[in-house]
Write an enzyme that holds these catalytic residues in place. Sequence first.
Site, mmCIF file in Angstrom:
data_model
loop_
_atom_site.group_PDB
_atom_site.id
_atom_site.type_symbol
_atom_site.label_atom_id
_atom_site.label_comp_id
_atom_site.label_asym_id
_atom_site.label_seq_id
_atom_site.Cartn_x
_atom_site.Cartn_y
_atom_site.Cartn_z
ATOM 1 N N LYS A 157 0.822 -1.208 0.000
ATOM 2 C CA LYS A 157 0.000 0.000 0.000
ATOM 3 C C LYS A 157 0.853 1.253 0.000
ATOM 4 C CE LYS A 157 -4.085 -1.922 2.305
ATOM 5 N NZ LYS A 157 -4.924 -1.881 3.514
ATOM 6 N N LYS B 22 -5.224 -10.317 -6.841
ATOM 7 C CA LYS B 22 -6.456 -10.582 -6.099
ATOM 8 C C LYS B 22 -7.490 -9.501 -6.384
ATOM 9 C CE LYS B 22 -5.703 -8.243 -1.881
ATOM 10 N NZ LYS B 22 -5.244 -8.019 -0.584
ATOM 11 N N LYS C 224 -10.696 -3.729 -3.654
ATOM 12 C CA LYS C 224 -11.486 -2.500 -3.736
ATOM 13 C C LYS C 224 -10.702 -1.376 -4.375
ATOM 14 C CE LYS C 224 -13.748 -3.435 0.655
ATOM 15 N NZ LYS C 224 -13.375 -3.269 2.049
HETATM 16 P P1 TYM Z 1 -10.679 -5.685 4.085
HETATM 17 O O1 TYM Z 1 -11.716 -4.660 4.337
HETATM 18 O O2 TYM Z 1 -9.592 -5.407 3.117
HETATM 19 O O3 TYM Z 1 -11.372 -7.031 3.643
HETATM 20 C C1 TYM Z 1 -12.438 -7.596 4.385
HETATM 21 C C2 TYM Z 1 -12.350 -9.106 4.350
HETATM 22 O O4 TYM Z 1 -12.388 -9.561 3.001
HETATM 23 C C3 TYM Z 1 -11.284 -10.418 2.750
HETATM 24 N N1 TYM Z 1 -10.868 -10.248 1.344
HETATM 25 C C4 TYM Z 1 -10.786 -11.242 0.454
HETATM 26 N N2 TYM Z 1 -11.034 -12.563 0.562
HETATM 27 C C5 TYM Z 1 -10.888 -13.312 -0.544
HETATM 28 N N3 TYM Z 1 -10.507 -12.805 -1.740
HETATM 29 C C6 TYM Z 1 -10.251 -11.494 -1.902
HETATM 30 N N4 TYM Z 1 -9.881 -11.015 -3.094
HETATM 31 C C7 TYM Z 1 -10.393 -10.641 -0.773
HETATM 32 N N5 TYM Z 1 -10.221 -9.312 -0.569
HETATM 33 C C8 TYM Z 1 -10.527 -9.090 0.728
HETATM 34 C C9 TYM Z 1 -10.218 -9.979 3.722
HETATM 35 O O5 TYM Z 1 -9.287 -11.009 3.956
HETATM 36 C C10 TYM Z 1 -11.042 -9.653 4.950
HETATM 37 O O6 TYM Z 1 -11.326 -10.815 5.687
HETATM 38 N N6 TYM Z 1 -7.647 -5.348 8.051
HETATM 39 C C11 TYM Z 1 -8.871 -5.929 7.576
HETATM 40 C C12 TYM Z 1 -10.086 -5.526 8.377
HETATM 41 C C13 TYM Z 1 -9.960 -5.717 9.854
HETATM 42 C C14 TYM Z 1 -10.185 -6.910 10.572
HETATM 43 C C15 TYM Z 1 -9.983 -6.573 11.935
HETATM 44 C C16 TYM Z 1 -10.520 -8.213 10.192
HETATM 45 C C17 TYM Z 1 -9.663 -4.741 10.749
HETATM 46 N N7 TYM Z 1 -9.677 -5.279 12.022
HETATM 47 C C18 TYM Z 1 -10.129 -7.533 12.939
HETATM 48 C C19 TYM Z 1 -10.660 -9.168 11.200
HETATM 49 C C20 TYM Z 1 -10.449 -8.814 12.551
HETATM 50 C C21 TYM Z 1 -9.105 -5.464 6.145
HETATM 51 O O7 TYM Z 1 -8.571 -4.500 5.705
HETATM 52 O O8 TYM Z 1 -10.048 -6.171 5.476
#
Ligand code: TYM
Length: 342
Positions: free
Chosen positions: A111, A206, A209
């Site tokens: 990032k 992957k 967003k």
């Molecule tokens: P974020 O918002 O990027 O993504 C949310 C969830 O979606 C999953 N994900 C994917 N899974 C499969 N294929 C993909 N292409 C894909 N893109 C995203 C992510 O693995 C995630 O589970 N840091 C985290 C959010 C967070 C969090 C937490 C999660 C903050 N605190 C505590 C669990 C526990 C994040 O940015 O997810």
Amino acid sequence: KKRVVSGVQPTGLVHLGNYLGAIKNWLSLQDLYETLFFIVDLHAITLPYEAPQLSKATRSTAAIYLACGIDSSKASIFVQSHVRAHVELMWLLSSSTPIGWLNRMIQFKEKSRKAGDENVGVALLTYPVLMASDILLYQSDLVPVGEDQTQHLELTREIAERVNNLYGGRKWKKMGGRGGSLFKVPEALIPPAGARVMSLTDGLSKMSKSAPSDQSRINLLDPKDVIMNKIKRCKTDSLPGLEFDNPERPECNNLLSIYQIITGKTKEEVVGECQNMNWGSFKTTLTDALIDHLQPIQIRYEEIMSDPGYLDDVLSEGAGKAAEIADITLNNVYQAMGFLRR
Ligand code: TYM
């Protein structure tokens, strides 16, 4: 009962990767465990963002949780910034987190490289400490996430163990506490399929967003014609038939996997059905399956969004329940770390 927590950032639109990698897998957990699902708005400001959009995206993400079937009578659904303990614990944890551990994080490296130096705030580096706080506050056992979060989960475990060693056990007892561990050391729960949904325009990166082209992802709220168009134009190859697991055919594997998960079929069933198909007919089959799966979610989403009072109630009840648990952990940590309490 074991405790489960997870969350999604309210940046951009929730896409099929978020759904298949995370949200969809939360559904069965809410019947078995005590579950807390949050919208991580504080994480969403770690890259440049539009302030007027944040609250809208936060509500929309909460409505998507509900529309996907997260049930507020079983799970606590809340907004991260509504429970102040997240930020407070983060500060306490950050004193025990070596900068070197954070510099190693792949997501930080990726990032920050993309954003350029001018746009990289300190919070992008300390982001995983906030995530550790989200998890450790609730003494969580399991954290259902996609594969891209495994390194952050590993870091969370390391921070938990380090703080337990530095301040827990007998040392905590001497401070007047209960003794024992301050934090439970959590485990990641990665789904066997869907943990890494790939881009529609490049089977080697992957679905995300932040990818510039919307053509690269299916958003959960994409209307029918948009889904049709995206699948029609998605990248394929010119080899005969369709197959899983051929490293030469990442797009093929990705699209078959998506089809498999949203239809709930086994891999064998999908192989049987699709191995002799050409791309044209598979694309039609996949488009229909996606629309069938997403349309009911979209209808429920509209219903939920048309009743803002209901959504507010869900979020306020969720935050209340979460804060009760979070405050216990936070107070213990303040005590163990030697703070004067009022
Ligand atoms: P974020 O918002 O990027 O993504 C949310 C969830 O979606 C999953 N994900 C994917 N899974 C499969 N294929 C993909 N292409 C894909 N893109 C995203 C992510 O693995 C995630 O589970 N840091 C985290 C959010 C967070 C969090 C937490 C999660 C903050 N605190 C505590 C669990 C526990 C994040 O940015 O997810």
